[in-house]
Design a protein around this motif. Structure first.
Motif, PDB file in Angstrom:
ATOM      1  N   ILE A 214     -15.540  32.041  47.887  1.00 34.09           N
ATOM      2  CA  ILE A 214     -14.903  33.341  47.641  1.00 34.09           C
ATOM      3  C   ILE A 214     -13.418  33.158  47.358  1.00 34.09           C
ATOM      4  O   ILE A 214     -12.879  33.745  46.411  1.00 34.09           O
ATOM      5  N   GLN A 215     -12.743  32.319  48.155  1.00 34.04           N
ATOM      6  CA  GLN A 215     -11.319  32.089  47.946  1.00 34.04           C
ATOM      7  C   GLN A 215     -11.043  31.456  46.587  1.00 34.04           C
ATOM      8  O   GLN A 215     -10.052  31.773  45.927  1.00 34.04           O
TER       9      GLN A 215
ATOM     10  N   ARG B  76     -16.815  31.032  52.439  1.00 37.88           N
ATOM     11  CA  ARG B  76     -15.406  31.464  52.410  1.00 37.88           C
ATOM     12  C   ARG B  76     -14.641  30.707  51.331  1.00 37.88           C
ATOM     13  O   ARG B  76     -13.856  31.297  50.578  1.00 37.88           O
ATOM     14  N   GLU B  77     -14.866  29.403  51.252  1.00 35.93           N
ATOM     15  CA  GLU B  77     -14.167  28.592  50.257  1.00 35.93           C
ATOM     16  C   GLU B  77     -14.544  29.016  48.835  1.00 35.93           C
ATOM     17  O   GLU B  77     -13.686  29.062  47.947  1.00 35.93           O
TER      18      GLU B  77
ATOM     19  N   TYR C  55     -24.095  37.152  56.101  1.00 31.84           N
ATOM     20  CA  TYR C  55     -23.098  36.089  56.238  1.00 31.84           C
ATOM     21  C   TYR C  55     -22.872  35.751  57.711  1.00 31.84           C
ATOM     22  O   TYR C  55     -22.812  34.585  58.093  1.00 31.84           O
TER      23      TYR C  55
ATOM     24  N   ARG D 198     -20.898  29.287  56.605  1.00 33.58           N
ATOM     25  CA  ARG D 198     -19.916  30.371  56.455  1.00 33.58           C
ATOM     26  C   ARG D 198     -18.622  29.812  55.855  1.00 33.58           C
ATOM     27  O   ARG D 198     -18.000  30.440  55.004  1.00 33.58           O
ATOM     28  N   LYS D 199     -18.247  28.607  56.293  1.00 29.46           N
ATOM     29  CA  LYS D 199     -17.029  27.976  55.772  1.00 29.46           C
ATOM     30  C   LYS D 199     -17.162  27.742  54.271  1.00 29.46           C
ATOM     31  O   LYS D 199     -16.243  28.028  53.501  1.00 29.46           O
TER      32      LYS D 199
ATOM     33  N   LEU E 149     -22.398  41.014  54.123  1.00 33.61           N
ATOM     34  CA  LEU E 149     -21.543  40.620  55.248  1.00 33.61           C
ATOM     35  C   LEU E 149     -22.359  40.421  56.519  1.00 33.61           C
ATOM     36  O   LEU E 149     -22.115  39.482  57.287  1.00 33.61           O
TER      37      LEU E 149
END
Length: 132
Positions: free
Chosen positions: A121-122, A118-119, A106, A114-115, A103
């Motif tokens: 991980i989602q 996040r995508e 990150y 970072r975007k 983290l």
């Protein structure tokens, strides 16, 4: 008791705890000594102490610093501070070792990267949820 009256009680308590008598004249002089903006009137501080108004955020921060309390505690009460500390403790307890390092790494990345992370991980979370 309404929000403004509760603020007035916290302000009076903070003044007493800091060694000041909770009177408009004392508050006006003490506040204006520490405030960098246009001086506040006797009537304005009187309204704060009587529970008729709540100062704007910049003034609240100056009040809190002058009286030696946290701005959010002065504005909202000790319960808010305790709640925030509990949430932070839960987070600190849950995120340890390698996860904390990831983290922290990150947060050093540029926003577009970072975007993307996040995508990713989602996507994994959604795929894992559909497998249950």
């Amino acid at each position: 008791m309404d929000e403004k009256a509760e603020f007035a009680e916290r302000l009076k308590s903070a003044m007493l705890a800091a060694g000041y008598e909770p009177r408009p004249g004392v508050l006006e002089k003490g506040f204006n000594t520490h405030y960098w903006g246009r001086a506040i009137t006797f009537q304005a501080v009187s309204r704060w102490l009587r529970g008729l108004s709540i100062p704007e955020q910049d003034k609240l921060v100056v009040l809190a610093e002058w009286l030696g309390v946290e701005p959010q505690e002065l504005r909202y009460g000790a319960g808010v501070t305790a709640s925030a500390k509990n949430k932070k403790k839960r987070w600190d307890d849950a995120v340890t070792g390698p996860e904390r390092e990831v983290l922290q790494d990150y947060l050093t990345l540029p926003a577009p990267q970072r975007k993307t992370i996040r995508e990713i991980i989602q996507t994994y979370v959604k795929a894992n949820a559909s497998n249950k």
